[in-house]
Design an enzyme around this catalytic site. Structure first.
Site, mmCIF file in Angstrom:
data_model
loop_
_atom_site.group_PDB
_atom_site.id
_atom_site.type_symbol
_atom_site.label_atom_id
_atom_site.label_comp_id
_atom_site.label_asym_id
_atom_site.label_seq_id
_atom_site.Cartn_x
_atom_site.Cartn_y
_atom_site.Cartn_z
ATOM 1 C CE LYS A 45 -3.948 -1.810 2.845
ATOM 2 N NZ LYS A 45 -4.932 -1.692 1.937
ATOM 3 N NE ARG A 63 -10.833 -9.229 -2.518
ATOM 4 C CZ ARG A 63 -11.220 -8.330 -3.438
ATOM 5 N NH1 ARG A 63 -11.466 -8.462 -4.928
ATOM 6 N NH2 ARG A 63 -11.351 -7.030 -2.987
#
Length: 487
Positions: free
Chosen positions: A264, A338
């Site tokens: 990130k 996920r």
């Protein structure tokens, strides 16, 4: 900190800050109890201080006493009572008022049947949360309430323990979300969850050895770059006398998310301590259910990992086999939540055969683009469950908005090299394709709903019922869902 004293009679002369409730026109319900002031005087003071659309007024009666007037509308609903309490807390806090007497006895008697007082103070409790654990000077504010109530020896605040247990669960959620990543890593998190056994919850912790044996490679892959362990923790509450199928709640618990190899940007990465908020909501809910001895069977399942770019970290291009047997091509290691939920969902469905599954996760930035910080994204394969969540959200100011699922979206996560890929590289519909990914791991058509709470779990401004920081969004929502439909 909020302290309460229940009294049948107050020392009016020595009460510095007296709170009265009034109607929409700022008409006090009962003046007679104030022996030291005439009705005309108080009415004139209210008229002189009244501001349109203002709910709370502070009136200086004399040098030693103040009157706080709080407006209660006719047929006010529970949420309105809570919001009034929250606004009342902001008011007394901003005015440095710490010792308050509530004495409008006649009004309270009429309103007790509607749980006004419980809901009013519930709003105060929600709004007054602060996380000061790591402040060297904590400066804890103590607010003392002296409450005049009817002469009924059986009366007490929160008779059913509903609000107290709910606040305990919500604050536990907020505490977990507020902890820094160096403190609340997966190993520590699992220990804290194990301690909930004392409340009557059955706690089962699956560590890496057990997860490997089960084949939960999707979850394990996320945490393999960290020196910390990875876990799946199951919390069970069996409060129903029958053997009904449990209600299942599944949470994403990425204790810190660097993005892994797909790193990130540095800006705002410190906020990724709250990437475990979905799991914290599940845990807070389960704690609340246990504390209030909820008459329902429920299970909470949380996957706890840390996503780090270590030497053993998962790489873009890797292919792993999930617990379901389906294979996943990892195209972006920052689409990790996920992957954690994939194994957790299949395991929950297979082991517990629940009535329904609701999962919660700070899953996508795309949902913030879509809905901001007003609604959580709701994705579901079941209209009934969706409607129940929507209605519950409106009642407690934790709103959800249903987003689409469709086979054309589902095709976007097909992979040439595996059964599926973990992101849609064609772009667009990021939240929906993430939900489509999750739906593939509901194997037996169990009613399922996914709540993307990325925009709701943490706030950088004060909300109607929460302070700055962790919001605890989801605990009240799911508790209301259970109360209204399954108890």
């Amino acid at each position: 900190m909020i302290k309460y004293s229940l009294l049948n009679k107050l020392d009016i002369k020595n009460s510095k800050n007296i709170t009265l409730f009034c109607n929409e026109n700022f008409e006090i319900f009962n003046f007679k109890i104030l022996g030291f002031a005439k009705e005309k005087l108080i009415k004139s003071l209210i008229q002189n201080n009244k501001v349109k659309n203002k709910k709370i007024l502070l009136i200086n009666l004399n040098d030693k006493q103040n009157i706080i007037v709080a407006k209660v509308n006719k047929n006010q609903k529970s949420l309105d009572n809570e919001k009034l309490g929250a606004e009342f807390y902001d008011f007394i806090n901003s005015n440095s008022i710490h010792d308050i007497s509530l004495i409008n006895k006649n009004f309270l008697e009429k309103s007790l049947k509607d749980k006004f007082i419980d809901e009013f103070f519930h709003g105060i409790e929600l709004k007054s949360y602060e996380f000061k654990k790591y402040k060297s000077k904590k400066n804890v504010n103590i607010f003392k309430f002296n409450i005049a109530l009817p002469k009924d020896k059986k009366f007490k605040l929160d008779k059913t323990n509903r609000f107290k247990s709910l606040i305990s669960g919500i604050n536990f959620t907020k505490d977990l979300v507020s902890e820094p990543g160096n403190i609340l890593h997966p190993d520590e998190y699992a220990k804290r969850l194990y301690s909930l056994k004392r409340l009557g919850l059955k706690v089962n912790i699956l560590d890496e050895k057990k997860l490997k044996k089960l084949g939960m490679n999707s979850l394990l892959g996320v945490g393999q770059g960290s020196i910390r362990g990875s876990y799946l923790v199951c919390l069970e509450w069996n409060g129903a006398k029958n053997r009904n199928k449990p209600l299942a709640f599944v949470g994403k618990g990425v204790c810190f998310d660097t993005g892994g190899i797909s790193l990130k940007p540095a800006k705002f990465m410190e906020d990724m301590t709250y990437d475990m908020a979905g799991s914290a909501v599940v845990v807070g809910l389960m704690k609340s259910l246990a504390l209030r001895k909820a008459k329902v069977n429920a299970v909470g399942v949380v996957g706890l990992v840390e996503n780090m770019p270590g030497g053993n970290a998962q790489r873009p291009g890797d292919i792993i086999k999930s617990y379901s047997g389906k294979t996943i091509e990892i195209l972006n290691t920052d689409a990790e939540g996920r992957l954690v939920l994939a194994d957790a969902l299949t395991y929950t469905e297979k082991k517990y055969k629940p009535k329904f599954i609701v999962d919660l996760a700070t899953l996508t930035g795309a949902i913030i683009v879509s809905l901001g910080s007003e609604y959580a994204g709701l994705f579901s394969n079941d209209d009934k469950l969706s409607n129940q969540l929507y209605e519950a959200g409106l009642k407690v100011e934790e709103k959800v908005w249903r987003m689409p699922l469709n086979e054309n979206y589902n095709k976007l996560i097909n992979s040439k090299n595996a059964d599926m890929q973990n992101i849609n590289y064609q772009g667009g519909a990021g939240s929906t394709t993430a939900a489509q990914f999750l739906q593939r791991f509901i194997l037996n058509k169990t009613p399922w709903a996914h709540l993307d709470i990325a925009g709701m779990a943490f706030s950088k401004y004060n909300g109607a019922l929460n302070s700055w920081g962790a919001t605890g969004f989801g605990v009240r929502l799911l508790n209301k869902l259970i109360e209204d439909n399954y108890e």
